[in-house]
Design a protein around this motif. Structure first.
Motif, PDB file in Angstrom:
ATOM      1  N   TYR A 557      12.126  40.450  36.251  1.00 22.42           N
ATOM      2  CA  TYR A 557      11.134  40.831  37.257  1.00 22.42           C
ATOM      3  C   TYR A 557      10.494  42.183  36.923  1.00 22.42           C
ATOM      4  N   ARG A 558      11.259  43.089  36.342  1.00 22.39           N
ATOM      5  CA  ARG A 558      10.686  44.379  35.961  1.00 22.39           C
ATOM      6  C   ARG A 558       9.603  44.194  34.896  1.00 22.39           C
ATOM      7  N   LEU A 559       9.876  43.340  33.903  1.00 18.41           N
ATOM      8  CA  LEU A 559       8.874  43.069  32.871  1.00 18.41           C
ATOM      9  C   LEU A 559       7.647  42.398  33.468  1.00 18.41           C
ATOM     10  N   VAL A 560       7.860  41.480  34.402  1.00 19.05           N
ATOM     11  CA  VAL A 560       6.722  40.822  35.047  1.00 19.05           C
ATOM     12  C   VAL A 560       5.891  41.823  35.817  1.00 19.05           C
ATOM     13  N   ASP A 561       6.550  42.688  36.596  1.00 18.80           N
ATOM     14  CA  ASP A 561       5.826  43.683  37.383  1.00 18.80           C
ATOM     15  C   ASP A 561       5.062  44.652  36.493  1.00 18.80           C
ATOM     16  N   GLU A 562       5.687  45.081  35.381  1.00 20.03           N
ATOM     17  CA  GLU A 562       4.987  45.973  34.466  1.00 20.03           C
ATOM     18  C   GLU A 562       3.795  45.280  33.822  1.00 20.03           C
ATOM     19  N   SER A 563       3.968  44.005  33.499  1.00 20.85           N
ATOM     20  CA  SER A 563       2.882  43.283  32.849  1.00 20.85           C
ATOM     21  C   SER A 563       1.712  43.044  33.790  1.00 20.85           C
ATOM     22  N   LEU A 564       1.990  42.860  35.085  1.00 18.49           N
ATOM     23  CA  LEU A 564       0.939  42.549  36.048  1.00 18.49           C
ATOM     24  C   LEU A 564       0.530  43.747  36.889  1.00 18.49           C
TER      25      LEU A 564
END
Length: 734
Positions: A557-564
């Protein structure tokens, strides 16, 4: 999370309330600032017609609640929307109904079983008053006295009937432990008035990993609570009616399903369902204790000698500690109130604290009273009848009272799992809000219950129950480790909490929590060591695995949030899948998956064409109408067919460039997907829009007659970045 340091100064503070909007968190200030900067670079593409000529009236002024477009363009006399605030529509309940006949039938069944859906605004009224919250949240805690003393005596009896006298001092020590842990959790309720089980407290004060360890222990405990409670309830039924022993497992599974259905109806409905069984059990045990002590008093409280039991194991410290740890399972469910504070009526923290005080008082009275009465009657554990059944038989040798006690006991044991159904979904909610559990557990169902969490608990508990064949004694050794791990970490976290706050009386409060942490830690170590080979190793292994799983979910989820995210990553660089630079110049050559401004997007529309019929021509017409470069792709199994299709294409007029691909192995999806991937690789700045015609038939019986190639193509193209798949439906009349 807002916390309360004491009872007086925090009463008016606002806090985080669990509502259906929790799964839609608001944007932070830096995200809003980034959004404004993006908006400054945005330009609006010219509209092909003025707003007054839009094909759909956005305010539904043309359809004032009388008719709305139905399936395939027909009009249905159902009011789907109402006009709310300016620029806002409010969907009616009928707007959620499925269109298929089967779907509507299933919805009717669901409404009968679970009730009609509740509006989001009803979340405030879905609260429990103390008299309802007490049985809902204490059913697990109070029902454990039906098997807690027996679990303790079942260990002591291994050293012979002479060792059963140790049950009295052990019961006294356990009563002290109950009071200390109960007072500690009363302090937790005051300090965290908006819901803080062991996970929140340990994470807030000890760190992420201790918090996840507490959460893992609680999850294991909740699952075992359901399995143990149901198995004990089934055992109580079969003790009174031995002929039903062969149906124990199906009966237990059915009970779990009924508990799930009851809790899916919502907090208040579930509370109304489970109020009377808990009160009936408490009154039945109080009557049992009263009559039992009157009979014991008539003979001068002289204990009856227990029947001789062969010694199977020598009496030693390890055996005593095992008995102590087994008896400590009577405390499971003690933290349910601190986890469910938001479910109380206002003032939530005060009502929760009062309810917890009642629970602890009743637990100590029932546990100590039953243990002493069992000792006075000289009862020992037997395989066929529970100790509580034996005690009721001795106390009520005639009349209907034995049956009433057994019925109340069986009912409360079967429904005691409701405490886990109240706590497990909320624990997953707190974990999901922090990114340590799937975000679907943030969602409230149409009855304002955390439906996904309830279903997950029922499935896990059902699997454990079936795996162990519904045997209570096989499940007890797994029970204490997880819950006392959570107790220990929670109380240790509260010590750190008070040391940080240093408000009035913090030393006294910290000392109470420190004592609770010490005693809970003692039970934890004892249970883990003495019951390791009996099955506790499962929990010892499961807790670290659950922690690793939660950390992996959080990492994703951290990677998703950073990506978006709308703002640059904290280290100053661009996140792995950053969209576009926020301020500054536009980058026309940015990759297609990194385009967020309309002036950055460059299109290529691709239409897979199998044969020139009305569906394919409609897809081509739609693609060309977008005003973007368009390419048609035809997959042919051999050269001759490719030549024939080119002739047809020329006859049509060759209005769109055609790319014919020969697939000698007759595969369609693979060559097309690889061709589109090659296009994207050669021009990553071009957004590929694939328009796929889809033939739609009304009758389900005709669907197997169609290959559904468009769905296979969508699945194959989904992993490709910079590729958009658009289905263009062509409806057929049956």
């Amino acid at each position: 999370m807002v916390r309360r340091d004491d009872e007086a100064d925090g009463e008016g503070e606002a806090g985080t309330v669990v509502t259906p909007s929790a799964e839609f968190p608001p944007l932070a200030e830096r995200d809003l600032a980034a959004l404004r900067r993006i908006g400054e670079q945005w330009y609006e593409a010219p509209s092909p017609r003025p707003d007054g000529e839009l094909p759909v009236d956005p305010t539904l002024g043309r359809y004032p609640g009388r008719t709305v477009p139905g399936r395939f363009g027909r009009l249905a006399p159902i009011a789907m929307f109402q006009v709310g605030d300016p620029g806002e529509l409010v969907a009616a309940e009928s707007a959620t109904a499925p269109r298929s006949r089967l779907g509507r039938g299933l919805i009717r069944v669901r409404r009968v079983v679970l009730g009609p859906p509740l509006r989001s605004s009803a979340v405030v009224s879905e609260r429990m008053r103390k008299l309802v919250a007490l049985p809902v949240l204490s059913s697990d805690l109070l029902s454990s006295v039906a098997y807690g003393p027996e679990a303790m005596l079942a260990v002591l009896v291994l050293a012979g009937s002479g060792a059963l006298g140790l049950s009295l001092p052990l019961a006294a020590v356990l009563a002290v432990l109950m009071v200390v842990v109960g007072v500690s959790y009363r302090q937790t309720v005051v300090a965290y008035p908006h819901g803080a089980g062991s996970y929140v407290v340990a994470t807030d004060n000890l760190g992420v990993r201790p918090g996840l360890a507490a959460a893992a222990g609680l999850m294991v405990d909740y699952v075992l609570t359901v399995a143990v409670s149901v198995s004990a309830g089934v055992h109580a039924v079969t003790s009174a009616m031995p002929g039903l022993s062969g149906y124990a497992v199906p009966f237990g599974v059915l009970t779990i399903a009924l508990l799930l259905a009851g809790n899916l109806r919502g907090v208040r409905a579930a509370g109304n369902l489970f109020v009377w069984p808990t009160y009936a059990f408490v009154f039945a045990l109080l009557a049992l204790l009263l009559v039992g002590y009157v009979r014991a008093g008539a003979r001068g409280f002289a204990p009856v000698d227990p029947p001789p039991v062969a010694v199977a194991e020598g009496l030693g410290l390890v055996l005593v500690l095992r008995a102590f740890a087994s008896g400590a399972v009577s405390m499971t469910g003690i933290e349910a109130v601190s986890n469910a504070v938001p479910a109380f009526r206002r003032p939530e923290w005060r009502n929760a604290r009062t309810t917890l005080g009642w629970m602890i008082s009743m637990l100590v009275v029932l546990f100590v009273g039953l243990t002493l009465l069992i000792h006075l009657n000289g009862l020992v554990p037997e395989g066929e009848a529970t100790l509580l059944s034996q005690l009721a038989r001795v106390t009520f040798p005639t009349g209907p009272w034995y049956g009433l006690v057994q019925a109340a006991t069986a009912l409360i044991l079967l429904l005691a799992a409701n405490t886990a159904f109240a706590g497990f979904p909320r624990l997953l909610f707190f974990m999901a809000r922090a990114g340590h559990a799937p975000r679907r557990f943030l969602h409230m169902g149409d009855r304002l219950a955390f439906s996904d969490g309830l279903i997950a608990l029922a499935l896990a508990a059902g699997l454990v129950f079936v795996t162990f064949g519904g045997h209570t004694q096989s499940l007890i050794p797994l029970y204490a480790v997880g819950v006392f791990l959570a107790f220990t970490l929670s109380q240790a976290g509260m010590v750190v909490h008070w040391r940080r706050r240093r408000g009035p009386g913090w030393r006294r409060r910290a000392a109470v929590n420190a004592l609770g942490a010490t005693l809970s830690g003692l039970v934890l170590v004892t249970a883990a060591l003495t019951k390791f080979h009996e099955g506790a190793w499962v929990v010892v292994v499961a807790v670290p695995l659950l922690v690793l799983l939660a950390l992996g979910i959080h990492r994703h989820y951290r990677l998703v949030d950073e990506s978006l995210s709308l703002h640059p990553s904290p280290n100053g660089g661009r996140p792995p899948m950053a969209l576009a630079p926020l301020p500054g110049a536009v980058e026309p050559g940015a990759p297609a998956e990194a385009q967020e401004l309309p002036q950055q997007v460059r299109h290529l529309v691709v239409v897979p064409v199998a044969r020139l019929n009305r569906a394919e021509l409609r897809a081509l017409a739609y693609a060309v109408s977008l005003g973007q470069p368009t390419l048609a792709v035809h997959i042919a199994p051999e050269d001759a067919e490719a030549d024939r299709f080119r002739e047809q294409w020329t006859a049509w007029g060759d209005h769109v460039r055609l790319e014919a691909i020969v697939s000698p192995y007759r595969a369609v999806i693979g060559p097309l997907a690889h061709y589109l991937e090659a296009l994207h690789t050669s021009r990553p700045d071009v957004l590929l829009t694939v328009v796929v015609p889809e033939v739609v038939v009304r009758g389900r019986r005709y669907r197997p007659l169609h290959s559904r190639t468009e769905q296979r193509l969508r699945r194959a193209l989904r992993p490709l970045p910079g590729v958009v798949v658009t289905n263009l439906p062509v409806h057929l009349d049956d």
